[in-house]
Scaffold this motif. Structure first.
Motif, PDB file in Angstrom:
ATOM      1  N   GLU A 164       0.832  -1.207   0.000  1.00 22.57           N
ATOM      2  CA  GLU A 164       0.000   0.000   0.000  1.00 22.57           C
ATOM      3  C   GLU A 164       0.866   1.256   0.000  1.00 22.57           C
ATOM      4  OE1 GLU A 164      -3.614   2.029   2.657  1.00 22.57           O
ATOM      5  OE2 GLU A 164      -2.756   0.083   3.214  1.00 22.57           O
ATOM      6  N   GLN A 165       1.951   1.235   0.760  1.00 17.45           N
ATOM      7  CA  GLN A 165       2.836   2.392   0.823  1.00 17.45           C
ATOM      8  C   GLN A 165       3.502   2.666  -0.528  1.00 17.45           C
ATOM      9  OE1 GLN A 165       6.450   1.774   2.862  1.00 17.45           O
ATOM     10  NE2 GLN A 165       7.051   3.921   2.873  1.00 17.45           N
ATOM     11  N   LEU A 166       3.844   1.596  -1.260  1.00 13.12           N
ATOM     12  CA  LEU A 166       4.548   1.742  -2.536  1.00 13.12           C
ATOM     13  C   LEU A 166       3.607   1.766  -3.736  1.00 13.12           C
ATOM     14  CD1 LEU A 166       7.471  -0.763  -1.846  1.00 13.12           C
ATOM     15  CD2 LEU A 166       7.578   1.735  -1.767  1.00 13.12           C
ATOM     16  N   GLU A 167       2.312   1.870  -3.475  1.00 16.44           N
ATOM     17  CA  GLU A 167       1.319   1.829  -4.547  1.00 16.44           C
ATOM     18  C   GLU A 167       1.518   2.965  -5.549  1.00 16.44           C
ATOM     19  OE1 GLU A 167      -3.576   1.731  -5.033  1.00 16.44           O
ATOM     20  OE2 GLU A 167      -2.644   1.909  -3.054  1.00 16.44           O
ATOM     21  N   HIS A 168       1.771   4.189  -5.043  1.00 15.54           N
ATOM     22  CA  HIS A 168       1.943   5.331  -5.949  1.00 15.54           C
ATOM     23  C   HIS A 168       3.201   5.169  -6.803  1.00 15.54           C
ATOM     24  CE1 HIS A 168      -1.404   7.493  -4.281  1.00 15.54           C
ATOM     25  NE2 HIS A 168      -0.926   7.364  -3.052  1.00 15.54           N
ATOM     26  N   LYS A 169       4.261   4.620  -6.207  1.00 11.81           N
ATOM     27  CA  LYS A 169       5.501   4.388  -6.947  1.00 11.81           C
ATOM     28  C   LYS A 169       5.265   3.395  -8.086  1.00 11.81           C
ATOM     29  CE  LYS A 169      10.343   3.145  -6.242  1.00 11.81           C
ATOM     30  NZ  LYS A 169      11.387   2.799  -5.248  1.00 11.81           N
ATOM     31  N   ALA A 170       4.477   2.357  -7.807  1.00  9.49           N
ATOM     32  CA  ALA A 170       4.180   1.364  -8.839  1.00  9.49           C
ATOM     33  C   ALA A 170       3.283   1.967  -9.923  1.00  9.49           C
ATOM     34  CB  ALA A 170       3.513   0.148  -8.209  1.00  9.49           C
ATOM     35  N   ASP A 171       2.320   2.800  -9.527  1.00  3.03           N
ATOM     36  CA  ASP A 171       1.409   3.413 -10.499  1.00  3.03           C
ATOM     37  C   ASP A 171       2.155   4.330 -11.465  1.00  3.03           C
ATOM     38  OD1 ASP A 171      -0.711   2.087  -9.425  1.00  3.03           O
ATOM     39  OD2 ASP A 171      -1.376   3.751  -8.154  1.00  3.03           O
ATOM     40  N   ARG A 172       3.162   5.054 -10.943  1.00  3.56           N
ATOM     41  CA  ARG A 172       3.912   5.973 -11.803  1.00  3.56           C
ATOM     42  C   ARG A 172       4.626   5.234 -12.934  1.00  3.56           C
ATOM     43  NH1 ARG A 172       5.345   8.601  -6.897  1.00  3.56           N
ATOM     44  NH2 ARG A 172       7.377   7.563  -6.918  1.00  3.56           N
ATOM     45  N   ARG A 173       5.003   3.997 -12.698  1.00  2.00           N
ATOM     46  CA  ARG A 173       5.705   3.210 -13.724  1.00  2.00           C
ATOM     47  C   ARG A 173       4.783   2.171 -14.359  1.00  2.00           C
ATOM     48  NH1 ARG A 173      11.327   1.078 -13.057  1.00  2.00           N
ATOM     49  NH2 ARG A 173      11.032   1.334 -15.292  1.00  2.00           N
ATOM     50  N   ILE A 195      10.721  -4.959  -2.326  1.00  2.00           N
ATOM     51  CA  ILE A 195       9.589  -4.633  -3.206  1.00  2.00           C
ATOM     52  C   ILE A 195       9.851  -3.332  -3.951  1.00  2.00           C
ATOM     53  CG2 ILE A 195       7.124  -4.131  -3.287  1.00  2.00           C
ATOM     54  CD1 ILE A 195       6.803  -5.921  -0.805  1.00  2.00           C
ATOM     55  N   SER A 196      10.451  -2.353  -3.259  1.00  2.00           N
ATOM     56  CA  SER A 196      10.775  -1.078  -3.905  1.00  2.00           C
ATOM     57  C   SER A 196      11.770  -1.283  -5.040  1.00  2.00           C
ATOM     58  CB  SER A 196      11.348  -0.106  -2.874  1.00  2.00           C
ATOM     59  OG  SER A 196      11.752   1.102  -3.491  1.00  2.00           O
ATOM     60  N   ASN A 197      12.796  -2.119  -4.806  1.00  2.00           N
ATOM     61  CA  ASN A 197      13.767  -2.409  -5.868  1.00  2.00           C
ATOM     62  C   ASN A 197      13.124  -3.139  -7.041  1.00  2.00           C
ATOM     63  OD1 ASN A 197      15.859  -1.206  -4.522  1.00  2.00           O
ATOM     64  ND2 ASN A 197      16.801  -3.115  -3.819  1.00  2.00           N
ATOM     65  N   ASP A 242       8.852  -0.581 -17.509  1.00  2.00           N
ATOM     66  CA  ASP A 242       7.566   0.127 -17.463  1.00  2.00           C
ATOM     67  C   ASP A 242       6.464  -0.808 -17.939  1.00  2.00           C
ATOM     68  OD1 ASP A 242       8.792   2.413 -16.563  1.00  2.00           O
ATOM     69  OD2 ASP A 242       9.023   3.291 -18.561  1.00  2.00           O
ATOM     70  N   GLY A 243       5.392  -0.901 -17.153  1.00  2.00           N
ATOM     71  CA  GLY A 243       4.312  -1.822 -17.474  1.00  2.00           C
ATOM     72  C   GLY A 243       4.621  -3.245 -17.066  1.00  2.00           C
ATOM     73  N   GLY A 244       5.658  -3.431 -16.232  1.00  2.00           N
ATOM     74  CA  GLY A 244       6.045  -4.768 -15.802  1.00  2.00           C
ATOM     75  C   GLY A 244       5.187  -5.283 -14.661  1.00  2.00           C
ATOM     76  N   GLU A 245       5.634  -6.370 -14.055  1.00  2.00           N
ATOM     77  CA  GLU A 245       4.862  -7.025 -13.004  1.00  2.00           C
ATOM     78  C   GLU A 245       5.794  -7.470 -11.883  1.00  2.00           C
ATOM     79  OE1 GLU A 245       1.308 -10.077 -13.384  1.00  2.00           O
ATOM     80  OE2 GLU A 245       3.219 -11.142 -13.520  1.00  2.00           O
ATOM     81  N   VAL A 246       5.351  -7.271 -10.658  1.00  2.00           N
ATOM     82  CA  VAL A 246       6.066  -7.744  -9.464  1.00  2.00           C
ATOM     83  C   VAL A 246       5.186  -8.785  -8.782  1.00  2.00           C
ATOM     84  CG1 VAL A 246       6.960  -7.129  -7.196  1.00  2.00           C
ATOM     85  CG2 VAL A 246       7.340  -5.597  -9.130  1.00  2.00           C
ATOM     86  N   VAL A 247       5.743  -9.966  -8.543  1.00  2.00           N
ATOM     87  CA  VAL A 247       4.995 -11.051  -7.917  1.00  2.00           C
ATOM     88  C   VAL A 247       5.616 -11.357  -6.553  1.00  2.00           C
ATOM     89  CG1 VAL A 247       4.306 -13.472  -8.071  1.00  2.00           C
ATOM     90  CG2 VAL A 247       4.333 -12.046 -10.128  1.00  2.00           C
ATOM     91  N   ILE A 248       4.793 -11.243  -5.517  1.00  2.00           N
ATOM     92  CA  ILE A 248       5.231 -11.533  -4.146  1.00  2.00           C
ATOM     93  C   ILE A 248       4.513 -12.795  -3.690  1.00  2.00           C
ATOM     94  CG2 ILE A 248       5.431 -10.641  -1.792  1.00  2.00           C
ATOM     95  CD1 ILE A 248       4.878  -7.820  -3.121  1.00  2.00           C
ATOM     96  N   ARG A 249       5.256 -13.749  -3.169  1.00  2.00           N
ATOM     97  CA  ARG A 249       4.673 -15.004  -2.683  1.00  2.00           C
ATOM     98  C   ARG A 249       5.033 -15.212  -1.223  1.00  2.00           C
ATOM     99  NH1 ARG A 249       2.472 -18.074  -6.661  1.00  2.00           N
ATOM    100  NH2 ARG A 249       3.098 -17.592  -8.819  1.00  2.00           N
ATOM    101  N   LEU A 250       4.035 -15.599  -0.447  1.00  2.00           N
ATOM    102  CA  LEU A 250       4.226 -15.924   0.965  1.00  2.00           C
ATOM    103  C   LEU A 250       3.711 -17.341   1.173  1.00  2.00           C
ATOM    104  CD1 LEU A 250       4.905 -15.247   3.907  1.00  2.00           C
ATOM    105  CD2 LEU A 250       2.655 -14.158   4.098  1.00  2.00           C
ATOM    106  N   GLU A 251       4.622 -18.237   1.561  1.00  2.00           N
ATOM    107  CA  GLU A 251       4.263 -19.644   1.704  1.00  2.00           C
ATOM    108  C   GLU A 251       4.770 -20.177   3.045  1.00  2.00           C
ATOM    109  OE1 GLU A 251       4.627 -21.593  -2.610  1.00  2.00           O
ATOM    110  OE2 GLU A 251       6.440 -20.485  -2.052  1.00  2.00           O
TER     111      GLU A 251
END
Length: 344
Positions: A206-215, A246-248, A255-264
């Motif tokens: 949620e904190q990095l949402e704006h950073k992700a939206d910009r890219r 996550i920021s890195n 631009d327009g890429g995807e970040v996948v986070i998994r918690l198992e």
């Protein structure tokens, strides 16, 4: 002649043969033939035994000791290797072994000092470069204002804002350096508690949402909704780990890429992985990305506003949790960073 094993063996063999012949000549039934044979045999056996003993137990070991001492004196320890000696009755062999161990220890010490010297040079160059950028930027804006631009209210506000941003980056760099230094010296204390790492990762996203939206980067988070993910760790520091990874992943993604986070949950461990589909990291850089100020792309080193210390801090935080950061990367396909924490 007396300085060689053969010369000493010859003299000792002659003396032993003479004594043997003299002793046998005192016997009544000793014949000249017996005396000659006894003299020849005693000389031969004495010479062979004495020569072998002196050559292999004394002179050879002394020669090895001299060679080692010459290398130590010349500080030429590069070809000295650590190897085990066979058990020997020669005390010189033990002396040789002791000197060899000393030379090996000195060689390792010299290598360590050389590596530290290289590291210090690189660190001084890196820290000077990192400090120069925000300082020069702030100086440029302030001097421009002092040269007359301060009269223009719009320009004054814009330049002061940029100067403040540069100084904030400088402050962040200094704080990261202090944090990393305290961690390396064991000064930083960890405050362990139970918390839900799933909720914490959601806060970071949620904190990095704006950073992700910009890219235009899409962040996906996968976890089992029917499971719990409580862990026992330092919440603030693990928050920083997830925030950095996550920021890195967003920063170095396309631009327009995807970040996948998994918690198992795997047995008694919680496994967290962060994957992007960016450019990837070259294999030769993978071993160095956790060093201070090491950047894979020098030309883009500051476009994201980082200090170059994030991954180094991540590494030390996870080491403080008896864990370690893992990374896998393929050029053109992206990178995956992962770590594990214990289940509470």
């Amino acid at each position: 002649m007396l300085t060689t094993s053969r010369g000493i063996s010859f003299l000792l063999a002659m003396a032993i043969a003479a004594l043997t012949v003299a002793f046998l000549s005192l016997l009544d039934d000793a014949t000249p033939t017996l005396l000659v044979v006894a003299g020849v045999l005693s000389f031969s056996l004495s010479y062979i035994l004495t020569n072998v003993t002196l050559e292999f137990l004394i002179f050879k070991e002394i020669s090895n000791i001299y060679q080692l001492l010459e290398k130590v004196q010349k500080k030429d320890l590069s070809d000295i290797s650590e190897h085990s000696y066979r058990t020997s009755i020669s005390p010189l062999r033990k002396i040789n072994q002791t000197i060899n161990s000393y030379a090996i220890a000195k060689n390792k010490e010299i290598e360590t000092l050389q590596k530290n010297a290289v590291f210090r040079k690189e660190f001084i160059a890196d820290i000077s470069h990192e400090l120069k950028t925000p300082i020069f930027a702030a100086q440029g804006y302030v001097h421009t204002l002092l040269d007359g631009a301060v009269e223009d209210e719009e320009v004054r506000y814009k330049f002061l804002k940029r100067a403040a941003k540069s100084l904030n980056n400088l402050d962040k760099l200094v704080q990261d350096l202090l944090t990393l230094n305290r961690m390396e010296n064991g000064v930083v204390k960890f405050h362990f508690e139970n918390f839900d790492i799933k909720d914490m990762i959601l806060e970071v996203i949620e904190q990095l949402e704006h950073k992700a939206d910009r890219r235009d980067v899409l962040v996906r988070f996968y976890f089992d909704k029917n499971d719990t993910f409580d862990t026992h760790a330092d919440k603030d520091k693990i928050y920083r780990v997830c925030q950095n990874l996550i920021s890195n992943a967003i920063k170095y993604n396309n631009d327009g890429g995807e970040v996948v986070i998994r918690l198992e949950k795997k047995k008694n461990k919680l496994h967290v992985s962060v994957r992007d589909n960016g450019k990837g990291i070259p294999e030769e850089d993978l071993k160095r990305i956790f060093e201070r100020f090491y950047r894979v792309e020098k030309s883009r080193s500051r476009e994201g506003g980082g200090t170059g210390l994030g991954l180094a801090i991540v590494k030390h935080i996870l080491e403080g949790h008896k864990s370690r950061i893992k990374v896998e990367s393929t050029i053109g396909k992206g990178s995956t960073f992962s770590f594990s924490l214990p289940v509470a």
